[in-house]
Design a protein around this motif. Structure first.
Motif, PDB file in Angstrom:
ATOM      1  N   LEU A 436       0.830  -1.207   0.000  1.00  0.00           N
ATOM      2  CA  LEU A 436       0.000   0.000   0.000  1.00  0.00           C
ATOM      3  C   LEU A 436       0.866   1.258   0.000  1.00  0.00           C
ATOM      4  O   LEU A 436       1.990   1.258   0.495  1.00  0.00           O
ATOM      5  N   GLU A 440      -2.886   5.148   1.487  1.00  0.00           N
ATOM      6  CA  GLU A 440      -3.783   3.994   1.621  1.00  0.00           C
ATOM      7  C   GLU A 440      -3.656   3.366   3.009  1.00  0.00           C
ATOM      8  O   GLU A 440      -4.657   3.037   3.653  1.00  0.00           O
ATOM      9  N   LEU A 444      -6.621   3.058   5.797  1.00  0.00           N
ATOM     10  CA  LEU A 444      -7.001   1.709   6.238  1.00  0.00           C
ATOM     11  C   LEU A 444      -6.848   1.546   7.745  1.00  0.00           C
ATOM     12  O   LEU A 444      -7.691   0.928   8.409  1.00  0.00           O
ATOM     13  N   GLY A 448     -10.089   0.271   9.509  1.00  0.00           N
ATOM     14  CA  GLY A 448     -10.130  -1.182   9.572  1.00  0.00           C
ATOM     15  C   GLY A 448      -9.086  -1.853  10.438  1.00  0.00           C
ATOM     16  O   GLY A 448      -8.962  -3.080  10.401  1.00  0.00           O
ATOM     17  N   LEU A 471      -9.375  -8.753   5.173  1.00  0.00           N
ATOM     18  CA  LEU A 471      -9.370  -7.484   4.438  1.00  0.00           C
ATOM     19  C   LEU A 471      -8.671  -7.610   3.093  1.00  0.00           C
ATOM     20  O   LEU A 471      -8.956  -6.853   2.173  1.00  0.00           O
ATOM     21  N   PHE A 472      -7.761  -8.566   3.002  1.00  0.00           N
ATOM     22  CA  PHE A 472      -6.896  -8.618   1.823  1.00  0.00           C
ATOM     23  C   PHE A 472      -7.285  -9.715   0.839  1.00  0.00           C
ATOM     24  O   PHE A 472      -6.467 -10.196   0.066  1.00  0.00           O
ATOM     25  N   GLY A 474      -9.449  -9.486  -1.574  1.00  0.00           N
ATOM     26  CA  GLY A 474      -9.956  -9.015  -2.870  1.00  0.00           C
ATOM     27  C   GLY A 474     -11.138  -8.098  -2.718  1.00  0.00           C
ATOM     28  O   GLY A 474     -12.119  -8.437  -2.064  1.00  0.00           O
ATOM     29  N   GLY A 475     -11.051  -6.898  -3.309  1.00  0.00           N
ATOM     30  CA  GLY A 475     -12.075  -5.879  -3.109  1.00  0.00           C
ATOM     31  C   GLY A 475     -13.323  -6.078  -3.941  1.00  0.00           C
ATOM     32  O   GLY A 475     -14.402  -5.673  -3.565  1.00  0.00           O
ATOM     33  N   GLU A 476     -13.213  -6.712  -5.097  1.00  0.00           N
ATOM     34  CA  GLU A 476     -14.375  -6.848  -5.986  1.00  0.00           C
ATOM     35  C   GLU A 476     -15.099  -8.160  -5.713  1.00  0.00           C
ATOM     36  O   GLU A 476     -14.542  -9.092  -5.172  1.00  0.00           O
ATOM     37  N   SER A 477     -16.317  -8.225  -6.111  1.00  0.00           N
ATOM     38  CA  SER A 477     -17.019  -9.525  -6.100  1.00  0.00           C
ATOM     39  C   SER A 477     -18.259  -9.418  -6.960  1.00  0.00           C
ATOM     40  O   SER A 477     -18.692  -8.347  -7.266  1.00  0.00           O
TER      41      SER A 477
END
Lengths: 477, 477
Positions: A436, A440, A444, A448, A471-472, A474-477
């Motif tokens: 990061l 960032e 974070l 978090g 948390l790590f 993957g941000g998309e889904s």
């Protein structure tokens, strides 16, 4: 893969559990299962720092057993000059017995009938089983409390040397198993016990409500040995009264470890905390490698090499990463706890002898470049679900505070400083292991990451920061 | 039992959700279900502080809806002089809309198309929707930032008065429901958004690695509105550059709330924290009653009356207990957060508008004797599984620091002081609600209570202590 079992050569005092763990089929399965799951860690990608392949490249894994006896412990200090009890290779397993330094608070429940523990605590008018207790002068010329002056209190088992470890390397220590040491006194068969001392070094000590003020109070807890119960309970407490040790020194306060408590002189109050169940969190208060800055170092203040971190999450299933500071690393274990809250407020946990099984993985400096462990200069904790960094008031107090560091550290700590260090370390962790940017990482950390109090009683106060691995993923889904 | 629905009289600006919640059958079931489960709390005995019967003795329970508009919010301060929006009786329900004071960080995503929010943030060359923002002078004679000077930043909805509440009583506030405010801009339909500002009041601000130093950075997060995802994600960030407000004042830093951010002047960096999922923890940063020590009080420092505690556990299912300080209690809500870590390190959370449904239970002083709430002088949090006390650097800073308290509090806080206060409050809690002696409480705090950092960015810094209810379920088995 073959498992070779070794028992530490000087283990003539070993009692109880068989050292030949791999010959127990269930144990063998356990160890093999561990290795298999370690290999699986490689698939976690950025969320894992462990590279178990280092161990698996070897075809022979050895398992050593290091008992805790008067011959295998160093009491109250770390030292780079200690001769290793055993030298192991990266990937090897070592079962290490640890004994609490509060066992003499209740001899009947925590010492009697256990030859190993008896040997450590032995003390008559002419001889102590372990004479030096602490990093102070051996002739007690400073305070007259006793050899080592109690400047450092923990009974540490070790050191274990790791072949080829050198300054700049990282030592990964996996805690594979951990269990309370059963009481050896037939009267209390099947039970284990621990002691909590609300002592003069506690955060509460000069801030009491009830008389007499101040006072030191010891509470004896019963811990389930079988593992069926997930809670401990208090049995009784008593207020410390001056105790005269076998050498004739009077200890008005708890100023020297292992002083025999004469129960005819204290008032036992039974039925305390009667309806309270303490959730157990078995862990090691002290795990660490030897620092290089001084030859004999008080075991109380934690530092960059670990030591007395006193984080209850350093238990079964956890992995610690330490910067190696001296050749061989020189790992020791002690200060076993059955449970502790974040802060260890009154000065101690439920201090209870434990036996742990560890695996050591050496990460050579040359292999770290570009990995998550590059530039790790502090003790890092990995659990199944979290990473934790440990901040201290002074990250490397021996270097930070100069020649008088070992006494100054007790005057200069603050939670504010420890929080500052935990912030810096978590930022470093996020930037180096997760790639990061500083912006960032800072955002974070605020939304978090959880900062908590590790301890405020160990000279060099500690705060930790916790970030969940989830948390790590993957941000998309 | 009948449910009577009331909408706050000045709710002509209410948009979106129907105020007539009880006419929605699923909502009715929810509310009734809540009352039933509240009654069940009575069976928890020592592990529960709530006495739901107080509410159930009434045959009529009312449910009010308080929207957030320019007419219903007070921005940046608490005041005992504010006229209540509504007066409710003990047992009543109130749904309260709250709007984040960081919405203008991204007008398109957090304000546009939402008449209520537009009304609050309205600002042209001649008029602001809400002129006073903060407890400073209305003529901005101190710093020239704007009316109220930004000495206090939170948009607070309220106050709600509770009939019969008087100093010495305890107000119990149950958070029954809580959800993000959906974005009203059709471009982002079905989404909610929040802002995290790494600002000059953050713990990191004077301790940065990368240039330019120092800098303020805003990160915009997307939050799931449906409740199906338990995580938020970052969209983009930008560094604060001087912004000129419609009155012509230049804001070089984030020194006044609600300043419109001109996105043609900032550099948006998309794709930050790309693979990171932030676990959501929706909660209210600010919930509290009006203090009696001063007439207009900066909303930033938390105190004995609650306010800006910034504990992410003050979310759905949680119950807060506040000492009432002025007639009617005068409860307000604000500073909604989608998520926050323990410490709120960089100065803010994911600041995201939320709507909450609360039930108010008044515990009259005369009924407290011998109960767990007797002598409660601090804000106490109860969750399903835990009790938490909130320690501050100064427990009642307005009284503790005297006439210049509202400025001095920003110079005198420390984590050490807040930990000291949290220790004292947890000791008080254990001794009064669980009937422990001081010696029992001190031992328990060391072996079974966790101390953590609530926030280090709100002037009056906060530490909390957590004790699990399961500890008190009986020691024998």
């Amino acid at each position: 893969m073959a498992n070779h079992s070794h028992t530490f050569p000087r283990s003539d005092t070993l009692q109880g559990e068989s050292p030949a763990l791999p010959e127990d089929p269930s144990r063998r399965r356990f160890i093999q299962g561990t290795i298999a799951s370690s290999a699986a860690l490689g698939h976690l990608g950025a969320a894992s720092l462990a590279y178990a392949q280092t161990a698996l490249q070897r075809s022979t894994i050895s398992h050593y057993h290091v008992p805790a006896t008067d011959q295998t412990v160093h009491w109250g200090y770390f030292s780079k000059s200690l001769k290793p009890l055993v030298e192991v290779e990266s990937g090897d397993f070592v079962t290490i017995e640890t004994v609490t330094h509060h066992a003499y608070d209740d001899y009947e429940r925590m010492i009697k009938g256990d030859p190993s523990v008896e040997s450590i605590y032995y003390w008559d008018q002419t001889r102590k089983g372990v004479n030096r207790r602490g990093a102070g002068p051996i002739d007690a010329s400073l305070f007259g409390r006793g050899a080592g002056e109690g400047l450092g209190v923990h009974i540490c088992t070790g050191p274990v040397a790791i072949t080829g470890a050198e300054p700049g390397d990282i030592l990964e220590v996996r805690i594979l198993d951990l269990k309370p040491r059963p009481c050896a006194n037939p009267t209390y068969k099947g039970k284990s016990f621990g002691s909590n001392a609300a002592a003069w070094w506690g955060f509460h000590y000069n801030d009491m409500l009830e008389e007499p003020k101040p006072r030191e109070v010891i509470t004896i807890y019963e811990v389930d040995t079988t593992g069926e119960r997930d809670w401990a309970r208090a049995l009784y407490n008593f207020r410390w009264v001056p105790q005269t040790d076998p050498f004739g020194v009077v200890h008005k306060t708890i100023d020297y470890p292992g002083v025999p408590v004469d129960h005819s002189k204290v008032q036992e109050n039974w039925g305390v905390l009667k309806k309270v169940r303490i959730p157990i969190r078995p862990h090691f208060g002290v795990l660490g490698v030897a620092p290089q800055e001084a030859d004999i170092v008080d075991s109380i203040p934690p530092s960059y090499t670990g030591g007395n971190i006193d984080n209850w999450r350093i238990g079964k299933g956890a992995t610690m990463y330490y910067p190696v500071a001296v050749p061989g690393a020189l790992f020791s274990a002690g200060d076993p706890h059955a449970s502790q809250g974040d802060s260890e407020l009154c000065g101690t946990a439920i201090e209870c002898s434990l036996t742990g099984t560890f695996q050591f993985i050496l990460h050579k400096q040359a292999t770290l470049k570009g990995t998550a462990l590059e530039s790790l200069t502090y003790p890092l904790l990995e659990t199944q679900t979290e990473f934790l960094v440990h901040g201290f008031s002074f990250p490397n107090y021996l270097a930070d505070l100069g020649p008088s560091a070992q006494s100054d550290i007790y005057k200069k700590s603050s939670v504010d400083l420890a929080l500052r260090d935990a912030f810096r370390k978590m930022r470093h962790f996020l930037m180096t292991t997760q790639g990061l940017s500083e912006d960032e990482a800072v955002s974070l950390m605020s939304v978090g990451v959880d900062f908590g109090v590790t301890q405020v009683v160990d000279g060099n106060w500690g705060m930790h920061a916790i970030v969940k691995k989830s948390l790590f993923t993957g941000g998309e889904s």
